[in-house]
Design a protein around this motif. Sequence first.
Motif, PDB file in Angstrom:
ATOM      1  N   LEU A 100       1.111  -0.620   0.071  1.00  0.00           N
ATOM      2  CA  LEU A 100      -0.356   0.405   0.449  1.00  0.00           C
ATOM      3  C   LEU A 100       1.057   1.072   0.417  1.00  0.00           C
ATOM      4  O   LEU A 100       1.763   1.442   0.546  1.00  0.00           O
ATOM      5  CB  LEU A 100      -1.019   0.251   1.796  1.00  0.00           C
ATOM      6  N   TYR A 101      -0.039   2.739   0.138  1.00  0.00           N
ATOM      7  CA  TYR A 101       0.742   3.172  -0.327  1.00  0.00           C
ATOM      8  C   TYR A 101       0.214   4.148   0.438  1.00  0.00           C
ATOM      9  O   TYR A 101       1.071   4.655   1.531  1.00  0.00           O
ATOM     10  CB  TYR A 101       0.880   4.446  -1.648  1.00  0.00           C
ATOM     11  N   SER A 102      -1.099   4.164   0.876  1.00  0.00           N
ATOM     12  CA  SER A 102      -1.858   5.497   1.521  1.00  0.00           C
ATOM     13  C   SER A 102      -3.273   4.846   2.407  1.00  0.00           C
ATOM     14  O   SER A 102      -3.114   3.923   1.334  1.00  0.00           O
ATOM     15  CB  SER A 102      -1.944   6.081   0.944  1.00  0.00           C
ATOM     16  N   GLY A 129     -10.036   2.754   3.090  1.00  0.00           N
ATOM     17  CA  GLY A 129      -9.448   2.920   1.783  1.00  0.00           C
ATOM     18  C   GLY A 129      -8.584   3.201   1.004  1.00  0.00           C
ATOM     19  O   GLY A 129      -7.095   3.258   2.015  1.00  0.00           O
ATOM     20  N   THR A 130      -7.794   2.237   0.360  1.00  0.00           N
ATOM     21  CA  THR A 130      -6.567   1.557   0.389  1.00  0.00           C
ATOM     22  C   THR A 130      -5.749   1.953  -0.539  1.00  0.00           C
ATOM     23  O   THR A 130      -6.948   1.679  -2.120  1.00  0.00           O
ATOM     24  CB  THR A 130      -6.068   0.163   0.402  1.00  0.00           C
ATOM     25  N   ASP A 131      -4.918   3.015  -1.133  1.00  0.00           N
ATOM     26  CA  ASP A 131      -4.550   3.433  -2.885  1.00  0.00           C
ATOM     27  C   ASP A 131      -2.975   2.889  -2.481  1.00  0.00           C
ATOM     28  O   ASP A 131      -2.350   2.043  -1.882  1.00  0.00           O
ATOM     29  CB  ASP A 131      -4.442   4.664  -2.170  1.00  0.00           C
ATOM     30  N   ARG A 132      -3.258   1.916  -3.541  1.00  0.00           N
ATOM     31  CA  ARG A 132      -1.746   1.324  -3.923  1.00  0.00           C
ATOM     32  C   ARG A 132      -1.025   2.227  -5.286  1.00  0.00           C
ATOM     33  O   ARG A 132       0.093   1.319  -5.458  1.00  0.00           O
ATOM     34  CB  ARG A 132      -2.123   0.318  -5.174  1.00  0.00           C
ATOM     35  N   GLY A 133      -0.767   3.243  -5.234  1.00  0.00           N
ATOM     36  CA  GLY A 133      -0.378   4.315  -5.228  1.00  0.00           C
ATOM     37  C   GLY A 133      -0.143   4.258  -7.082  1.00  0.00           C
ATOM     38  O   GLY A 133       0.686   5.519  -7.407  1.00  0.00           O
TER      39      GLY A 133
END
Lengths: 111, 111
Positions: free
Chosen positions: B28-30, B89-93
């Motif tokens: 994950l990024y964020s 909520g996950t953000d992979r960048g």
Amino acid sequence: NAGVTQTPKFRILKIGQSMTLQCTQDMNHNYMYWYRQDPGMGLKLIYYSVGAGITDKGEVPNGYNVSRSTTEDFPLRLELAAPSQTSVYFCASEGQGAEQYFGPGTRLTVT
Amino acid sequence: QQPVQSPQAVILREGEDAVINCSSSKALYSVHWYRQKHGEAPVFLMILLKGGEQKGHDKISASFNEKKQQSSLYLTASQLSYSGTYFCGTDRGAAGNKLTFGGGTRVLVKP
């Protein structure tokens, strides 16, 4: 500022009908998103836009179309409505800190 | 792939603490946290970035363990207003801050 506004608030469609869900934001945000939320579930991304004239598919784009001719407006088009599209639809725009501001939602029933 | 949240639901007395976990099988990024009250739109709480510090919002704080691909949200000395459903909520960048939301954790704070 009104923030993110959506119309209509509620709509009932018959199978096979089409409609456009309207979304407008007055915060001059470039990034905008459309989500759907089924009862008791999380949000699923339908389409997003990184600026006027640029759109891309999210996780569940089938049966939907979008356009982004201005920074403010990001309408979502449903073609040939199906019962599986019964859901609550949220539009969101993104601020400079990557926080998303959501509109009040459109509750759609397809029968 | 959707992040997994646990627990699915929690009931608290006012003043008690709770922890909500969010786990991903992908790097994950964020991680973003939102709270949604019944019949309303999700509201942004905080973002945790890769390499960033633990964040806080009033008596709600969160941490992000990048190696374990996990984030935890801490509700401290809960108030009645903390009731609602919490989503990570996950953000992979990838471009566009495309978030993948978990299924949510329902929190009920009783007097």
